[in-house]
Scaffold this motif. Sequence first.
Motif, PDB file in Angstrom:
ATOM      1  N   GLU B  38       0.827  -1.202   0.000  1.00 36.32           N
ATOM      2  CA  GLU B  38       0.000   0.000   0.000  1.00 36.32           C
ATOM      3  C   GLU B  38       0.865   1.258   0.000  1.00 36.32           C
ATOM      4  OE1 GLU B  38      -3.535   1.159   2.881  1.00 36.32           O
ATOM      5  OE2 GLU B  38      -3.595  -0.894   2.119  1.00 36.32           O
ATOM      6  N   LYS B  39       1.928   1.226   0.801  1.00 31.76           N
ATOM      7  CA  LYS B  39       2.812   2.400   0.885  1.00 31.76           C
ATOM      8  C   LYS B  39       3.430   2.693  -0.478  1.00 31.76           C
ATOM      9  CE  LYS B  39       4.463   2.321   5.654  1.00 31.76           C
ATOM     10  NZ  LYS B  39       5.613   1.868   6.449  1.00 31.76           N
ATOM     11  N   ILE B  40       3.915   1.630  -1.130  1.00 26.85           N
ATOM     12  CA  ILE B  40       4.560   1.825  -2.433  1.00 26.85           C
ATOM     13  C   ILE B  40       3.542   2.303  -3.461  1.00 26.85           C
ATOM     14  CG2 ILE B  40       5.825   0.675  -4.287  1.00 26.85           C
ATOM     15  CD1 ILE B  40       7.043  -1.148  -2.170  1.00 26.85           C
ATOM     16  N   THR B  41       2.342   1.747  -3.393  1.00 27.19           N
ATOM     17  CA  THR B  41       1.306   2.191  -4.328  1.00 27.19           C
ATOM     18  C   THR B  41       1.052   3.687  -4.168  1.00 27.19           C
ATOM     19  OG1 THR B  41       0.304   0.043  -3.972  1.00 27.19           O
ATOM     20  CG2 THR B  41      -0.981   1.634  -5.213  1.00 27.19           C
ATOM     21  N   ASP B  42       1.096   4.159  -2.915  1.00 29.79           N
ATOM     22  CA  ASP B  42       0.890   5.591  -2.681  1.00 29.79           C
ATOM     23  C   ASP B  42       2.015   6.426  -3.282  1.00 29.79           C
ATOM     24  OD1 ASP B  42      -1.445   5.199  -1.428  1.00 29.79           O
ATOM     25  OD2 ASP B  42      -0.661   5.290   0.609  1.00 29.79           O
ATOM     26  N   ILE B  43       3.234   5.900  -3.232  1.00 30.47           N
ATOM     27  CA  ILE B  43       4.379   6.667  -3.727  1.00 30.47           C
ATOM     28  C   ILE B  43       4.391   6.724  -5.250  1.00 30.47           C
ATOM     29  CG2 ILE B  43       6.893   6.601  -3.951  1.00 30.47           C
ATOM     30  CD1 ILE B  43       6.966   5.531  -1.116  1.00 30.47           C
ATOM     31  N   LEU B  44       4.051   5.594  -5.873  1.00 32.74           N
ATOM     32  CA  LEU B  44       4.066   5.560  -7.340  1.00 32.74           C
ATOM     33  C   LEU B  44       3.139   6.634  -7.900  1.00 32.74           C
ATOM     34  CD1 LEU B  44       4.097   1.703  -7.856  1.00 32.74           C
ATOM     35  CD2 LEU B  44       5.920   3.281  -8.398  1.00 32.74           C
ATOM     36  N   PRO B  45       3.457   7.137  -9.093  1.00 27.97           N
ATOM     37  CA  PRO B  45       2.723   8.296  -9.610  1.00 27.97           C
ATOM     38  C   PRO B  45       1.251   8.033  -9.889  1.00 27.97           C
ATOM     39  CG  PRO B  45       4.724   7.875 -10.872  1.00 27.97           C
ATOM     40  CD  PRO B  45       4.543   6.719  -9.984  1.00 27.97           C
ATOM     41  N   GLY B  46       0.860   6.779 -10.059  1.00 30.63           N
ATOM     42  CA  GLY B  46      -0.550   6.494 -10.297  1.00 30.63           C
ATOM     43  C   GLY B  46      -0.977   6.774 -11.713  1.00 30.63           C
ATOM     44  N   ALA B  47      -0.011   6.867 -12.623  1.00 32.80           N
ATOM     45  CA  ALA B  47      -0.370   7.129 -14.023  1.00 32.80           C
ATOM     46  C   ALA B  47      -0.883   5.860 -14.694  1.00 32.80           C
ATOM     47  CB  ALA B  47       0.837   7.669 -14.780  1.00 32.80           C
ATOM     48  N   ASN B  48      -0.569   4.694 -14.108  1.00 24.76           N
ATOM     49  CA  ASN B  48      -0.966   3.410 -14.678  1.00 24.76           C
ATOM     50  C   ASN B  48      -0.618   3.300 -16.153  1.00 24.76           C
ATOM     51  OD1 ASN B  48      -2.059   2.167 -12.349  1.00 24.76           O
ATOM     52  ND2 ASN B  48      -3.876   3.464 -12.546  1.00 24.76           N
ATOM     53  N   CYS B  49       0.551   3.801 -16.520  1.00 23.05           N
ATOM     54  CA  CYS B  49       0.898   3.847 -17.934  1.00 23.05           C
ATOM     55  C   CYS B  49       1.451   2.516 -18.434  1.00 23.05           C
ATOM     56  CB  CYS B  49       1.919   4.953 -18.183  1.00 23.05           C
ATOM     57  SG  CYS B  49       3.458   4.705 -17.280  1.00 23.05           S
ATOM     58  N   GLY B  50       1.999   1.705 -17.523  1.00 27.16           N
ATOM     59  CA  GLY B  50       2.496   0.399 -17.944  1.00 27.16           C
ATOM     60  C   GLY B  50       3.926   0.399 -18.439  1.00 27.16           C
ATOM     61  N   ALA B  51       4.642   1.513 -18.272  1.00 24.12           N
ATOM     62  CA  ALA B  51       6.014   1.576 -18.765  1.00 24.12           C
ATOM     63  C   ALA B  51       6.933   0.610 -18.017  1.00 24.12           C
ATOM     64  CB  ALA B  51       6.564   2.994 -18.636  1.00 24.12           C
ATOM     65  N   CYS B  52       6.564   0.264 -16.772  1.00 28.44           N
ATOM     66  CA  CYS B  52       7.404  -0.614 -15.961  1.00 28.44           C
ATOM     67  C   CYS B  52       7.277  -2.062 -16.406  1.00 28.44           C
ATOM     68  CB  CYS B  52       6.997  -0.492 -14.503  1.00 28.44           C
ATOM     69  SG  CYS B  52       5.236  -0.695 -14.218  1.00 28.44           S
ATOM     70  N   GLY B  53       6.304  -2.350 -17.254  1.00 29.88           N
ATOM     71  CA  GLY B  53       6.110  -3.721 -17.706  1.00 29.88           C
ATOM     72  C   GLY B  53       5.019  -4.434 -16.933  1.00 29.88           C
ATOM     73  N   PHE B  54       4.372  -3.742 -15.988  1.00 30.03           N
ATOM     74  CA  PHE B  54       3.248  -4.323 -15.262  1.00 30.03           C
ATOM     75  C   PHE B  54       1.987  -3.559 -15.655  1.00 30.03           C
ATOM     76  CE2 PHE B  54       7.041  -5.153 -12.818  1.00 30.03           C
ATOM     77  CZ  PHE B  54       6.911  -6.500 -12.530  1.00 30.03           C
ATOM     78  N   PRO B  55       0.819  -4.230 -15.511  1.00 33.71           N
ATOM     79  CA  PRO B  55      -0.410  -3.598 -16.002  1.00 33.71           C
ATOM     80  C   PRO B  55      -0.706  -2.248 -15.358  1.00 33.71           C
ATOM     81  CG  PRO B  55      -0.813  -5.900 -15.453  1.00 33.71           C
ATOM     82  CD  PRO B  55       0.581  -5.595 -15.005  1.00 33.71           C
ATOM     83  N   GLY B  56      -0.355  -2.072 -14.091  1.00 37.27           N
ATOM     84  CA  GLY B  56      -0.654  -0.797 -13.454  1.00 37.27           C
ATOM     85  C   GLY B  56       0.234  -0.597 -12.252  1.00 37.27           C
ATOM     86  N   CYS B  57       0.105   0.583 -11.628  1.00 36.46           N
ATOM     87  CA  CYS B  57       0.973   0.911 -10.503  1.00 36.46           C
ATOM     88  C   CYS B  57       0.796  -0.083  -9.362  1.00 36.46           C
ATOM     89  CB  CYS B  57       0.678   2.327 -10.018  1.00 36.46           C
ATOM     90  SG  CYS B  57       1.121   3.577 -11.224  1.00 36.46           S
ATOM     91  N   ALA B  58      -0.452  -0.489  -9.079  1.00 39.63           N
ATOM     92  CA  ALA B  58      -0.700  -1.399  -7.957  1.00 39.63           C
ATOM     93  C   ALA B  58      -0.007  -2.740  -8.203  1.00 39.63           C
ATOM     94  CB  ALA B  58      -2.198  -1.595  -7.771  1.00 39.63           C
ATOM     95  N   ASN B  59      -0.060  -3.221  -9.443  1.00 36.32           N
ATOM     96  CA  ASN B  59       0.584  -4.497  -9.752  1.00 36.32           C
ATOM     97  C   ASN B  59       2.091  -4.393  -9.604  1.00 36.32           C
ATOM     98  OD1 ASN B  59      -1.839  -3.886 -11.483  1.00 36.32           O
ATOM     99  ND2 ASN B  59      -1.785  -6.101 -11.602  1.00 36.32           N
ATOM    100  N   TYR B  60       2.631  -3.243 -10.005  1.00 38.34           N
ATOM    101  CA  TYR B  60       4.070  -3.043  -9.885  1.00 38.34           C
ATOM    102  C   TYR B  60       4.467  -3.030  -8.404  1.00 38.34           C
ATOM    103  CZ  TYR B  60       8.686  -0.914 -10.343  1.00 38.34           C
ATOM    104  OH  TYR B  60      10.022  -0.640 -10.254  1.00 38.34           O
TER     105      TYR B  60
END
Lengths: 191, 261
Positions: B38-60
């Motif tokens: 949850e903490k990391i999800t809060d830090i991530l930008p929340g753009a859910n763009c998928g650039a990291c290779g995961f479907p969204g920020c929460a998955n990453y």
Amino acid sequence: MEYLVIFISALLINNFVLSYFLGICPFVGVSNKIDSALSMGFAVTFVMTLAAIVSWGVYNLVLVPYKLEFLEIVSFILIIASLVQLVEMFIRKTSPTLYQALGIYLPLITTNCAILGVALLAVLKGYAFVETVVFAFGAGLGFTLAIVMMAGIREELDGADIPSPFKGPGITFITAGILALTFMGFSGLIR
Amino acid sequence: MESILLSILTMGAIGLFFSAVISVAYQKLKVEVDPRVEKITDILPGANCGACGFPGCANYAEAIVQGAPINKCSVGGMAVAELIGEIMGIAPEDVVRKVARVLCQGDNEKAVWAGEYMGIPSCAAANLAGGAGKLCNYGCLGFGDCEKACPFGAIKVNARGLAEVDENICTGCGLCVQACPRNVISLEPIDKRVLVLCVSKDPGKISKSSCKVACIGCGLCVKKSPEGIALENNLAKIIDVEKINDESIEKCPTGAIRKLE
């Protein structure tokens, strides 16, 4: 005998997916693998039966005595949403893999029109309690049957040489259409 | 009046009943989730763009807790990687910032026109129809499918009908790369300043007649810096930016190789 007629009718003749065209979203969305299609089918059957039982109770024991029949849609949606929440929590706890496989389609059972349709149709047809249960269970199994058949065909289609314009959604919808056509064959089974 | 009151009470009662059932069930069926997710999800930008290779920020975020590298978020960059590193207790490696580059210079003036496209104004549609009227079969179509795909407003079709990236805004999420039906856009490290701004694989004769700034595959640049550039499918390909001689860029007869400022 009467129960059998209701059951067969909900299962085959008036199949909710292939004759009433209700619940198409999970029917197309979760039908790529037989396993997850079967689980989805059972989850829907479970929610459907439970929702029909509870909504029958609420309708006949609460709404009718107070002459509040006009609240049926609102209260049914409330019931279904709550039940789906329960089922979701239960599946998440017991089987995380299944939870992952069903994904977004699990909470979407809430807005699955087939479930609301069963609850509303049972009231519309004036079914008694046992009739409602049989009707909902048959409808749920009918949904399971349809989605598993679809998944079986789609698994075979994965290995088939499909012309490129039909690939993906195209062939899926064509398959669904042909399935619906075959189910029309049941329409004369019971008068 | 009475029925209004009665409906409110009934619906309220039904709602209360179910919320009670659900809250009891929630306590019983609670699933323990790693609080770091949850903490990391809060830090991530929340753009859910998928650039990291995961479907969204929460998955990453979930994947990070299970051991995925913490420097995959190109939107948040170094700042986010450091914050995640604090939570996970690891030092972040350098995040190489990537930006999208439009590998085409064939704007409305420089490209040679074969006709006029009258169909749906979208690159995907024009590409299916055989192009937007430019003779070149590889270049930018200029209808801005990339512009529509960009959640940050970093890529725009300019007045000359060519997609243009603002590298200060671009986060390197790669959505435009996917949106481009002609694969003209590519993600490149921001410090790679020498680029071949053409993707045409046509033989020199054809590409020369269809665009003034095409790479014609003449190989002059390869001669000047044989270890920095190679020729592949009638197209110059940069192997090592360090080993590119400035002469290669100057000698390019069409100006397809460019050094960015």
